[in-house]
Design an enzyme around this catalytic site. Structure first.
Site, PDB file in Angstrom:
ATOM      1  N   LYS A   1       0.005   4.654   4.626  1.00 34.12           N
ATOM      2  CA  LYS A   1      -0.934   3.758   5.318  1.00 34.12           C
ATOM      3  C   LYS A   1      -0.342   3.335   6.648  1.00 34.12           C
ATOM      4  O   LYS A   1       0.765   2.804   6.712  1.00 34.12           O
ATOM      5  CB  LYS A   1      -1.248   2.533   4.459  1.00 34.12           C
ATOM      6  CG  LYS A   1      -2.283   1.591   5.093  1.00 34.12           C
ATOM      7  CD  LYS A   1      -2.678   0.482   4.139  1.00 34.12           C
ATOM      8  CE  LYS A   1      -3.615  -0.532   4.773  1.00 34.12           C
ATOM      9  NZ  LYS A   1      -4.898   0.082   5.195  1.00 34.12           N
TER      10      LYS A   1
ATOM     11  N   HIS B   1       0.841  -1.190   0.000  1.00 35.77           N
ATOM     12  CA  HIS B   1       0.000   0.000   0.000  1.00 35.77           C
ATOM     13  C   HIS B   1       0.879   1.243   0.000  1.00 35.77           C
ATOM     14  O   HIS B   1       2.102   1.157   0.124  1.00 35.77           O
ATOM     15  CB  HIS B   1      -0.928   0.022   1.221  1.00 35.77           C
ATOM     16  CG  HIS B   1      -2.104  -0.892   1.102  1.00 35.77           C
ATOM     17  ND1 HIS B   1      -2.003  -2.256   1.314  1.00 35.77           N
ATOM     18  CD2 HIS B   1      -3.403  -0.648   0.783  1.00 35.77           C
ATOM     19  CE1 HIS B   1      -3.197  -2.809   1.129  1.00 35.77           C
ATOM     20  NE2 HIS B   1      -4.053  -1.870   0.816  1.00 35.77           N
TER      21      HIS B   1
END
Length: 246
Positions: free
Chosen positions: A135, A131
């Protein structure tokens, strides 16, 4: 009848996406936009609460909404199996419901479903998920959900083969499956589930290239959440996958 929606985490990327889709819909309207400095009481006049906050905040948002008799759609990751069991118990005697969606991408849900099917046929399984660098939580809710579903599918078959998991570089185990997390600039979301067998490997990969991939799943989840009772987890339980669950 138009459903009034309070969006908690409205200023974030997912919150902004939810607000835009709701504003464009004839069936929903945004009744409140809550940020980090908002009182949770601001959601009380809504029919449905959307939670797209952070793992540290999400539980309090859901608890408040449930106590107010509101239905909730959770798009925040970090809801472990234990937390979901506790939430299901809390909802047992209530008419309102909570829908928890680890990932709104239809392709991601299909990838997890295919991985769950394959999990019964291979004893060596690992997950690599990636990600954006910003994140906060890892492993991702999608990867945790994938591992848990594979683990459920393997009931009676025993844990997967995962050697040397005492070494930190081998990842975090969920349902005995090692998960490796990447947090890199340039990635939106990516998951690989790798299966190893005698003389072969199978890899099921899903890439999210743009947040627009979440839109169809968000609309499906909003529609399901406004009449939900009890606890529903996963977009696969809303989509018609054409697979028998008997």
């Amino acid at each position: 009848m138009v459903t009034r929606v309070a969006v908690v985490g409205a200023s974030g990327k997912m919150g902004q996406l939810f607000c835009r889709l709701i504003d464009e819909s004839e069936d929903f309207e945004v009744s409140a936009r809550l940020g980090s400095k908002s009182s949770l009481d601001e959601m009380n006049g809504a029919d449905l609460v959307v939670d797209v906050t952070s793992p540290a905040v999400s539980s309090a948002v859901v608890a408040h909404a449930v106590e107010q008799g509101l239905r909730v759609l959770v798009g925040t990751s970090g809801w472990s199996a234990d937390r979901l069991v506790s939430l299901r118990t809390r909802l047992a005697d209530r008419e309102n419901g909570v829908v928890v969606i680890p990932n709104f991408s239809l392709g991601s849900v299909l990838g997890t479903t295919l991985a769950t099917i394959a999990g019964r046929f291979f004893d060596s399984i690992e997950i690599i998920e990636g990600h954006r660098a910003s994140k906060v939580d890892s492993p991702s809710g999608t990867a945790v959900r994938t591992a848990e579903l594979i683990g459920e599918a393997r009931t009676g078959l025993g844990p997967v083969v995962a050697p040397h998991v005492d070494q930190r570089a081998r990842g975090q185990q969920v349902s005995s499956i090692p998960i490796h997390s990447l947090r890199l600039n340039g990635i939106v979301a990516r998951q690989e589930v790798i299966f190893g067998g005698a003389g072969e490997t199978l890899t099921i990969t899903h890439n999210t290239l743009d947040p627009s991939s979440y839109e169809q799943g968000i609309l499906l989840a909003l529609d399901a959440a406004r009449s939900a009772t009890g606890l529903t987890v996963g977009l696969e339980n809303i989509m018609d996958l054409g697979i028998s669950r008997a």
